[in-house]
Scaffold this active site. Structure first.
Site, PDB file in Angstrom:
ATOM      1  N   TYR A 149      10.843  44.937  60.983  1.00  0.00           N
ATOM      2  CA  TYR A 149      12.300  44.964  61.156  1.00  0.00           C
ATOM      3  C   TYR A 149      12.662  46.428  61.336  1.00  0.00           C
ATOM      4  O   TYR A 149      12.308  47.271  60.497  1.00  0.00           O
ATOM      5  CB  TYR A 149      13.019  44.426  59.919  1.00  0.00           C
ATOM      6  CG  TYR A 149      12.942  42.916  59.786  1.00  0.00           C
ATOM      7  CD1 TYR A 149      13.662  42.084  60.644  1.00  0.00           C
ATOM      8  CD2 TYR A 149      12.161  42.329  58.797  1.00  0.00           C
ATOM      9  CE1 TYR A 149      13.593  40.706  60.516  1.00  0.00           C
ATOM     10  CE2 TYR A 149      12.087  40.949  58.673  1.00  0.00           C
ATOM     11  CZ  TYR A 149      12.808  40.146  59.533  1.00  0.00           C
ATOM     12  OH  TYR A 149      12.745  38.783  59.419  1.00  0.00           O
ATOM     13  N   ASP A 160      10.067  33.277  58.715  1.00  0.00           N
ATOM     14  CA  ASP A 160       8.651  33.292  58.367  1.00  0.00           C
ATOM     15  C   ASP A 160       8.379  33.391  56.877  1.00  0.00           C
ATOM     16  O   ASP A 160       7.227  33.374  56.461  1.00  0.00           O
ATOM     17  CB  ASP A 160       7.928  34.430  59.093  1.00  0.00           C
ATOM     18  CG  ASP A 160       8.463  35.797  58.678  1.00  0.00           C
ATOM     19  OD1 ASP A 160       9.376  35.864  57.825  1.00  0.00           O
ATOM     20  OD2 ASP A 160       7.965  36.792  59.209  1.00  0.00           O
ATOM     21  N   PRO A 178      18.202  38.451  58.003  1.00  0.00           N
ATOM     22  CA  PRO A 178      16.898  37.873  57.655  1.00  0.00           C
ATOM     23  C   PRO A 178      16.134  38.771  56.689  1.00  0.00           C
ATOM     24  O   PRO A 178      15.055  38.423  56.251  1.00  0.00           O
ATOM     25  CB  PRO A 178      16.185  37.827  59.005  1.00  0.00           C
ATOM     26  CG  PRO A 178      16.737  38.998  59.745  1.00  0.00           C
ATOM     27  CD  PRO A 178      18.158  39.131  59.315  1.00  0.00           C
ATOM     28  N   ARG A 208       1.980  39.319  57.990  1.00  0.00           N
ATOM     29  CA  ARG A 208       2.002  37.899  58.356  1.00  0.00           C
ATOM     30  C   ARG A 208       0.596  37.313  58.330  1.00  0.00           C
ATOM     31  O   ARG A 208      -0.384  38.012  58.069  1.00  0.00           O
ATOM     32  CB  ARG A 208       2.640  37.750  59.735  1.00  0.00           C
ATOM     33  CG  ARG A 208       4.164  37.886  59.713  1.00  0.00           C
ATOM     34  CD  ARG A 208       4.817  36.577  59.344  1.00  0.00           C
ATOM     35  NE  ARG A 208       4.412  35.546  60.277  1.00  0.00           N
ATOM     36  CZ  ARG A 208       5.048  35.242  61.405  1.00  0.00           C
ATOM     37  NH1 ARG A 208       6.164  35.852  61.707  1.00  0.00           N
ATOM     38  NH2 ARG A 208       4.587  34.319  62.229  1.00  0.00           N
TER      39      ARG A 208
END
Lengths: 661, 661
Positions: B286, B84, B385, B273
């Site tokens: 996360y 993302d 990530p 986001r």
């Protein structure tokens, strides 16, 4: 990343699509055409920039193809010349719709204007013996504060294509082409809810449709205007100009700048245009053709279109050719050469006569006083193209009408049966602008067609006089200095002492003018934002609260005001008023619990530090110690301004604009 | 305007369409598949961000569907979570393709990072009795100079949709889906020009295609990598993390900032986001799952995918649930609460084990040393990530490969039979970056999985140590500090004294690094431009000339150099090298005739005042009195730098990159 458990929720399909504008809530019953007749809520005649823009706006606000029809007599979209200039204000509006990107990156940005005048003889003994031209000065094209401090030129057909691409995301039908309006009338006896009757000639034959409202965006010849017996007033001057779009070969130094060129041999205006697929750049030339025409009387040219008596028309048309326009341009630009780069490098050319006309009324009411038929764009005002205003003023007519019309149809206005008081403001506001346009254009065109410094005759202008008209007109020609008069939606008094300064062109808040953009830093995430991005064109009203330095004080004026505004919001239908909040504090480290809960509830992502980047308080003329609150209309114009504590004024104003629960 | 003559040239249809990238000239014969076999010039396996981006680039450079095939085993584009994050450098590259707008306006811009650590006890007697967390600092997310000084987070599926929308403008076929690569081999005996043989399982059955080059963009499990016997090296750590995308309900103050949260109970990373169709905002968390895994040996996990021995896999998978991830996040964030806003507010979740692996080689040559099979993206490197690198490094692999491949196929490289020396640099350059990525990720991930200030044990880190790794890594994680090593396309010595300073992250020119953007004012029209906009990703090389203060002197160094560069340009195929020129003069009033004619001929619209807005000379480390000249590669990286008068060096460098006439 090496994943070993993976789960996903299928509703996320929507995450990948382009964003759609959020439609407005509808409080009136959903429209469904009943009976055998073809019926709509809105019919738009004409899909030029004004009509197409109106259709795009109404479709985005929530009118489906069932409610909305737009017809155009042409079989395809425009491919030829015509308008090409977009003002800074139009760019702001397009940006507020997410439609500016291609125009900004692919269009030609005009940042500067060069003035060229007859060359002054080096030897003072030979004054009057003028040879050639010389550059007098280069000035910024846009001299007022604007989010995009330049104009853009780009093919009108491309703008229409951009609008139509967007339209098709909301309207499967799109524009119904090859469909010509042949007759319009108001027939309340037949159906008082759908009293407007339009006869349309389509490829499949003649049909009759009924509609609640009809908008004539059908150009200077407007059948709608004539059918409604709306009279044009104005006059035609005796100046004839030629216009040509071409790829040039020239050694003229400022060919990529907008230029006003006055020589002893006449006048030329250079308008740089966009880069085309070949990698070459277009140029538009406006050339004053040295041929005089007698002005028509108002009666003879009532249609205001040809501007030339039919009897003399043919003979005079034949005199003007592409070659004669180019030859005259070459004469004026001497000692520089200018010519088409190749024999086929001329894209488009035309000749026209300057005239300024405006319709006495922009709207026709039915017998009950409901505004039924509107005209927008060239249908209400025609003028010279020289100041690059046409497409802009036309699109802004539609922009002004669109949200008032949808509020009325969706039952969001206080008198939601007819919505008429809100709709009345369309003519009040846009007629004022049209009159200003006509007045400016008359002055600008006459001066432009005159000679500068060419001799001692009294008609001669100084460069300074010309520059003066150019500069004072900049507020108008940029679109950023437009000010709507006092009306139901613009409250110009009663806020004395709240806003300091009168330099409205630089951003000082003023009811009737648009909210200038400033850069602000968002509290929630530190993102740098353009404040105008919180005022997208989605048909919503916004309250813009400038909290004061006491924001962190529990029972301070800021906290009290925000809580009262929260109460006001609860009185209106959900989502039709949004709250944007600025604070003047130096520190950004305070957390949500230190300020009124309503800030996070209503404005988590619309709450900004208003002084860290640009000083918004200073720009807008607000004292950080006292704060202020304003209502911004769906079109970005200030409706009213109040003291921070005077939220009652805000509530009262909004109740005149919107229905309550 | 009242027009009375109107003429138009029908070729102007093109004026209304969106612009297309100008394809590169092709000097080799046009490709036509002969015989009964299905043949291509390039086959791409996998249409994730790496494969899709490669296809978009090659299609824009000029490969048609006849030459180019991209297959993907999935029936539709991605709709679920995964990557993302877009780095500033990736945004610059997308901007150079006209693909950044939707991402910038609709994605979530991350401008700031907040660091949260265990709350220090107020009473010094109770040190070690840690309760909850507190904000230690907020710092800019991007600390280096960049055109877009922030990251953007947006659904990977949306990026793929944006790429695919653009692809379809150039490729009627688009991605061929539901088509799985089952076998790849090199068979020179069968056809030495099309030696790569790929077996594809399509809905219509199994088919065999031959191609000149095949690119494996087929992810961590890459069949292409395994078939070509390219070995992965690296290791898997014992840290397990969970990741979840959801709409949260929380009172945590920094939920809209990127956060690194270390508490006594574990670690969480918050990634804000984008806003979704409901008007709500997504958040990615996360979460370090408190469960330990034994590291696998390199042999046992050679495929580098699962990172977990099959025997223990199932049992451990079952331990991790969405509830356990959310519960752990809630533990770490105490005393704040955090939960899904609604029961269905979780979009996606997954668990993964951190591992860093990189392929020893990124390319397989045939027996003649021609680079035939490439791997890009996750097929060559897998990692955590956490630093938001994956999609970026993968897309940049393709960006690096794309122009080298098309130059080779179009016969633009000096050894145009094989083009191999240019193609060799793909592995040289991208393997270096992959190694750096793996090294950074290892350090960053370990530190992140450790505890901060939680006690006196030796494994504990200070906040300062963590911040240090974060900041020094910023050049890498932003993508803006990437530096390719010396190779055929990067000449790192021989320009001593030309450039002053070593602060390459702030823009000082450096071979192997990208050209930083600066704002400049164009001579021809006064337009303010971003210099990077003259370096679009169209596969062209550019010469960037910094003329010196003697530009107006007829036989000065600037004039001499520009004339020599003009001669160099004439030695190469038309349009494959563009010339961009800056000048350091204070005045903009000089005209074309006062400077070398070549400036207008080659660079009329690429000639700028380099000091009036930003001081480009200062930013790039060039002395305005001396000037300089640089070659910028098609991907925006500096190839070589020379003294202004040393155009021979420029010519020689270009002859190693491009064929001459």
């Amino acid at each position: 990343m090496p994943v070993f458990v993976d789960f996903s929720n299928s509703s996320r399909d929507l995450r990948v699509l382009p964003s759609f504008a959020t439609p407005l809530p509808r409080l009136t019953p959903q429209f469904e055409a009943e009976g055998s007749e073809e019926k709509y809520e809105v019919v738009i005649a004409g899909a030029g920039p004004a009509g197409l823009f109106l259709e795009v706006l109404l479709a985005r606000y929530g009118l489906s193809d069932t409610s909305l029809l737009c017809i155009d007599s042409k079989p395809t979209a425009l491919k030829s010349g015509q308008a090409d200039g977009l003002q800074p204000r139009t760019l702001e509006v397009l940006k507020s719709l997410g439609l500016a990107e291609e125009i900004l990156t692919e269009g030609c940005q005009m940042w500067e204007v060069a003035f060229w005048n007859p060359k002054q003889a080096v030897n003072s003994h030979t004054t009057g013996d003028v040879q050639g031209i010389e550059r007098t000065s280069i000035v910024p094209d846009v001299a007022v504060a604007a989010r995009f401090p330049h104009e853009v030129t780009i093919h009108q057909g491309r703008i229409e294509r951009i609008l139509e691409d967007d339209l098709r995301r909301y309207s499967p039908r799109g524009v119904q082409r090859s469909s010509r309006l042949t007759k319009v009338s108001i027939d309340e006896a037949g159906d008082s809810e759908f009293p407007v009757v339009a006869e349309i000639e389509s490829p499949t034959g003649l049909r009759t449709v009924r509609t609640k409202h009809l908008v004539g965006a059908d150009g200077a010849h407007s059948l709608v205007r004539r059918s409604m017996d709306l009279k044009l007033h104005g006059e035609t001057s005796d100046f004839i100009w030629g216009v040509v779009d071409l790829i040039v070969d020239t050694d003229f130094p400022d060919i990529r700048r907008r230029c006003a060129i006055h020589s002893a041999r006449g006048s030329v205006m250079v308008i740089p245009r966009e880069r085309i697929a070949t990698g070459e750049y277009l140029t538009r030339l406006y050339v004053h053709v040295q041929e005089e025409v007698k002005p028509d009387s108002d009666t003879a040219a009532e249609e205001g279109v040809e501007g030339v008596k039919k009897s003399e028309g043919k003979a005079r048309r034949e005199k003007i050719t592409m070659e004669s326009i180019l030859a005259q341009a070459q004469e004026v630009l001497k000692p520089y050469y200018i010519k088409p780069r190749r024999p086929d490098a001329v894209d488009w050319w035309a000749a026209y006569q300057i005239g300024q006309r405006v319709s006495e009324h922009f709207v026709k009411q039915d017998s009950k006083g409901v505004n039924r038929v509107f005209i927008v764009g060239d249908a209400c005002h025609t003028h010279s193209p020289k100041a690059g205003q046409g497409m802009n003023v036309s699109m802004m007519d539609s922009y002004n009408l669109s949200w008032k019309l949808i509020h009325s149809l969706h039952g969001l206005t206080p008198a939601h049966k007819s919505g008429d008081k809100i709709l009345d403001t369309f003519e009040t506001e846009r007629q004022t602008i049209a009159q200003e346009l006509i007045a400016f254009d008359k002055e600008f065109s006459s001066m432009f067609s005159g000679k500068i410094g060419a001799g001692d005759d009294q008609e001669s202008l100084t460069h300074e006089q010309f520059l003066e008209v150019f500069s004072t007109g900049n507020g108008f020609t940029s679109g950023c200095g437009i000010e709507y008069p006092e009306n139901l939606l613009v409250e110009k008094s009663g806020y004395e002492g709240v806003v300091h300064g009168t330099d409205y062109l630089s951003g000082v808040l003023r009811p009737g003018r648009r909210l200038l953009n400033v850069r602000v830093k968002r509290h929630a995430d530190g993102v740098r934002r353009d404040l105008q991005d919180d005022f997208p064109s989605t048909g919503r009203f916004r309250i813009l609260a400038f909290t004061s330095t006491d924001l962190l004080t529990t029972s301070g004026i800021s906290a009290t005001s925000i809580n009262q505004i929260s109460t006001i919001l609860s009185q209106f239908p959900a989502s039709i008023i949004e709250l944007v909040i600025l604070h003047p504090l130096e520190s950004n480290t305070f957390v949500w619990t230190e300020i009124p809960e309503a800030v996070k509830t209503h404005s988590e992502m619309r709450f900004y530090n208003g002084t860290e980047l640009e000083d918004a308080y200073k720009v807008y003329g607000v004292d950080p110690k006292k704060g202020a609150v304003a209502v911004v209309r769906p079109d970005g114009y200030i409706g009213t301004i109040a003291e921070l504590k005077d939220t009652e004024r805000i509530g009262e104003f909004l109740k005149r604009c919107l229905r309550t629960l």
